[in-house]
Design a protein around this motif. Structure first.
Motif, short mmCIF file in Angstrom:
data_model
loop_
_atom_site.label_atom_id
_atom_site.label_comp_id
_atom_site.label_asym_id
_atom_site.label_seq_id
_atom_site.Cartn_x
_atom_site.Cartn_y
_atom_site.Cartn_z
N GLN A 126 35.50 72.44 65.67
CA GLN A 126 35.03 71.47 64.68
C GLN A 126 36.14 71.11 63.72
N GLU A 127 36.99 72.10 63.40
CA GLU A 127 38.10 71.81 62.50
C GLU A 127 39.02 70.75 63.10
N GLN A 128 39.08 70.72 64.42
CA GLN A 128 39.98 69.77 65.04
C GLN A 128 39.56 68.33 64.83
N THR A 129 38.28 68.09 64.48
CA THR A 129 37.85 66.73 64.21
C THR A 129 38.42 66.23 62.89
N PHE A 151 28.04 66.77 70.36
CA PHE A 151 27.18 65.94 71.20
C PHE A 151 27.76 64.55 71.43
N HIS A 152 29.08 64.41 71.22
CA HIS A 152 29.76 63.15 71.48
C HIS A 152 30.86 63.40 72.52
N GLN A 153 31.28 62.33 73.19
CA GLN A 153 32.45 62.40 74.05
C GLN A 153 33.10 61.02 74.11
N PHE A 154 34.28 60.98 74.67
CA PHE A 154 35.04 59.73 74.70
C PHE A 154 34.37 58.71 75.61
N ASP A 155 34.28 57.48 75.13
CA ASP A 155 33.71 56.39 75.90
C ASP A 155 34.85 55.42 76.24
N SER A 156 35.14 55.27 77.52
CA SER A 156 36.26 54.44 77.95
C SER A 156 36.05 52.95 77.66
N LYS A 157 34.79 52.52 77.52
CA LYS A 157 34.53 51.11 77.25
C LYS A 157 34.84 50.74 75.81
N THR A 158 34.37 51.57 74.88
CA THR A 158 34.59 51.28 73.46
C THR A 158 35.84 51.97 72.91
N GLU A 159 36.44 52.85 73.74
CA GLU A 159 37.61 53.63 73.33
C GLU A 159 37.34 54.37 72.03
N SER A 160 36.21 55.04 71.98
CA SER A 160 35.83 55.81 70.80
C SER A 160 34.91 56.95 71.24
N CYS A 161 34.64 57.87 70.31
CA CYS A 161 33.69 58.94 70.60
C CYS A 161 32.28 58.43 70.33
N THR A 162 31.39 58.61 71.30
CA THR A 162 30.01 58.17 71.12
C THR A 162 29.08 59.22 71.72
N TRP A 163 27.76 59.04 71.54
CA TRP A 163 26.79 60.01 72.04
C TRP A 163 26.98 60.20 73.54
N ILE A 164 26.85 61.45 74.00
CA ILE A 164 27.13 61.81 75.38
C ILE A 164 26.35 60.94 76.36
N HIS A 165 25.05 60.68 76.06
CA HIS A 165 24.22 59.94 77.02
C HIS A 165 24.59 58.46 77.06
N GLY A 217 53.05 55.77 65.25
CA GLY A 217 53.79 55.63 66.49
C GLY A 217 53.66 56.78 67.47
N TYR A 218 52.73 57.73 67.20
CA TYR A 218 52.58 58.87 68.09
C TYR A 218 51.10 59.19 68.29
N PHE A 219 50.76 59.66 69.50
CA PHE A 219 49.39 60.04 69.79
C PHE A 219 49.04 61.38 69.16
N VAL A 220 47.82 61.47 68.64
CA VAL A 220 47.29 62.71 68.07
C VAL A 220 45.93 62.96 68.70
N GLU A 221 45.70 64.16 69.18
CA GLU A 221 44.43 64.48 69.83
C GLU A 221 43.50 65.23 68.89
N THR A 222 42.25 64.80 68.84
CA THR A 222 41.23 65.50 68.07
C THR A 222 39.98 65.64 68.94
N LYS A 223 39.13 66.57 68.57
CA LYS A 223 37.90 66.79 69.33
C LYS A 223 36.81 65.85 68.81
N CYS A 224 36.06 65.28 69.71
CA CYS A 224 34.94 64.43 69.31
C CYS A 224 33.89 65.27 68.58
N PRO A 225 33.08 64.64 67.71
CA PRO A 225 32.01 65.37 67.03
C PRO A 225 31.03 65.98 68.03
#
Length: 521
Positions: A74-77, A118-132, A108-116
């Motif tokens: 959770q801290e990684q978010t 019950f969320h995961q990355f959505d390739s369509k919106t390029e954001s974290c959204t609800w898993i379903h 200029g550099y990529f940074v990785e964080t964990k989604c909140p």
């Protein structure tokens, strides 16, 4: 007969008195017993109520801790942007090493964080959204578990870990969490740098100039620059000044602090590089930036390379460069701050070029470019535990503790003198001429730049200031050292090491050097 009647009456009175006394005693006894019962009940009831309250508090506390405490994931978010070594365009986003992670581009550099949760990355919106609702394709990446360590049986002393080594992203994420935990976000942000190709684009009056440069241009015009420094060396041009400002976006971020910062560094410029010649026709406070190099050292070795042959971590981290004849380069004072010694040239080079060897191999670059002024701004921004940075003194983020106050260390211009040259000019009990000069120059620039913070004038002297204590508030943990309790980890310490928490990539360098491993992406 009368006597007998009198005796009878007396006896009756005596009996009545005794009866009354006994009644009162019984009454008092009964009252005491009643009150004792009441007290006992109050104590019992009070104890029960207290127990219930404490039980409720403990239950609530544990429940809150369970539901609201942050796990490592959770801290990684909340991770702050840091350089990962992967180039990108700001605002760009992509899937992390799993669908539960997102990588965002910052500076200029990529940074990785964990989604909140019950969320995961959505390739369509390029954001974290609800898993379903999310659409994400997992790759066949195998994530190495940092806890699964398989150490080589090789006894050659190389101590190379063949498996279980954390990947690059894990190391960088650990670095960020440590920086956040120790409150280094602000100081690291203050020393961030702009790419040199962007700095070279800065021109006076250019509408595309960085925001901090625009603030400086509002406060100081080319005409003002010429008035402040009429006999300066030609390397110290107005354009070079603006480029030096541009290199450090954390310098002059707002007008109020900018006025004070410029007044302070100009005063120290003038003492360090001024002509100090009353016959030149200009007051001494306007004779700054006259010298570019330390007098008498441009064509001879003044002893600043004497430590180069020594085998220490200072020469290991910042190895001295050599000339064609095999002799060491001269690291005498150059630029507006008169930066000297290999370790200062090396550190400054890391901020300018991301590589210490550039200025260690060719220190004259400082004397031939906008780096002449940038070196002074860099020094202004850099904390030197147990000393704070001069910026921290001006913006109020440095607050003296009892040990600082016991040594006479108080906010004001005098403290900036102590930071620059305290060993020579401060703590003598009497005011030295160098310190008096700095104070006079500061008062002039203070007035010319219309500085609003009058508190800076309250403690102009450092004559009674003792050294910065190791237990003072300036003893920040800004260096990396091996964490002996955890493998593949480094920890923050306040004593100087070859790995700085203010230099992007030095945490990675610490892990690799201390554990003799090569971290792969």
């Amino acid at each position: 007969m009368n006597v007998e009647m009198k005796d009878i009456k007396d006896k009756n009175k005596d009996i009545k008195r005794r009866i009354a006394e006994q009644f009162i005693k019984r009454k008092e006894k009964q009252d005491n017993e009643d009150w004792n019962k009441i007290y006992k009940r109050l104590i019992i009831y009070g104890g029960l109520v207290t127990i219930l309250i404490l039980s409720g508090f403990l239950i609530g506390w544990f429940s809150s801790s369970f539901h609201h405490s942050k796990s490592e994931q959770q801290e990684q978010t909340e991770i702050e942007a840091v350089e990962t070594g992967i180039d990108c365009q700001d605002g760009e986003k992509r899937r992390g090493h799993t669908c539960l992670h997102i990588q965002s581009c910052s500076y200029g550099y990529f940074v990785e964080t964990k989604c909140p949760r019950f969320h995961q990355f959505d390739s369509k919106t390029e954001s974290c959204t609800w898993i379903h609702l999310a659409s994400c394709q997992e790759e066949s990446d195998v994530v190495v578990d940092i806890d699964e360590e398989i150490v080589s049986d090789d006894d050659s002393g190389s101590d190379i870990i063949l498996d279980g080594v954390p990947n690059l992203q894990k190391v960088l994420d650990t670095e960020v969490r440590l920086l956040m935990k120790h409150g280094l976000k602000r100081v690291r942000n203050s020393v961030r740098t702009l790419a040199n190709n962007e700095v070279e684009k800065v021109e006076p009056g250019n509408l595309e100039n960085p925001e901090n440069v625009k603030i400086v241009e509002l406060l100081i015009s080319s005409r003002d620059w010429n008035m402040f420094f009429p006999i300066r060396n030609q390397v110290y041009s107005y354009k070079s000044f603006l480029q030096a400002v541009a290199k450090f976006p954390g310098f002059c971020e707002n007008e109020r602090i900018c006025r004070a910062s410029l007044a302070v560094i100009f005063a120290h410029f003038t003492q360090e590089t001024g002509a100090h010649d009353g016959s030149l026709g200009y007051p001494e406070w306007r004779q700054g930036l006259y010298y570019l190099e330390e007098a008498g050292c441009s064509d001879r070795n003044c002893g600043y390379s004497s430590n180069c042959p020594q085998e220490t971590w200072l020469t290991e981290k910042w190895p001295c460069g050599k000339k064609k004849d095999g002799s060491y380069q001269n690291y005498h004072g150059r630029g507006a701050k008169q930066i000297s010694y290999n370790y200062n040239y090396g550190q400054f080079s890391e901020f300018m070029y991301g590589n210490a060897s550039v200025l260690l191999g060719n220190p004259d670059i400082i004397a031939n470019s906008w780096l002449a002024i940038a070196s002074a701004i860099w020094f202004f921004l850099m904390p030197q535990p147990p000393k704070p940075s001069m910026l921290q003194v001006l913006d109020g983020s440095w607050k003296p503790n009892k040990d600082d106050l016991a040594n006479g260390l108080k906010p004001g211009f005098g403290l900036t003198t102590h930071i620059i040259n305290g060993g020579v000019e401060c703590g003598k009990g009497t005011e030295l001429q160098q310190s008096r000069n700095r104070q006079e120059y500061f008062r002039h620039f203070f007035a010319e730049l219309k500085v609003e913070d009058l508190k800076l004038l309250e403690n102009p002297s450092c004559a009674d200031m003792k050294e910065f204590p190791s237990t003072g508030s300036g003893s920040e943990t800004i260096f990396w050292e091996q964490d002996w309790a955890r493998k593949y980890h480094c920890k923050l310490v306040s004593y100087a090491t070859q790995f700085s928490a203010l230099v992007p990539g030095d945490y990675l360098n610490c892990v690799q050097a201390k554990f003799k491993v090569k971290i792969a992406e």
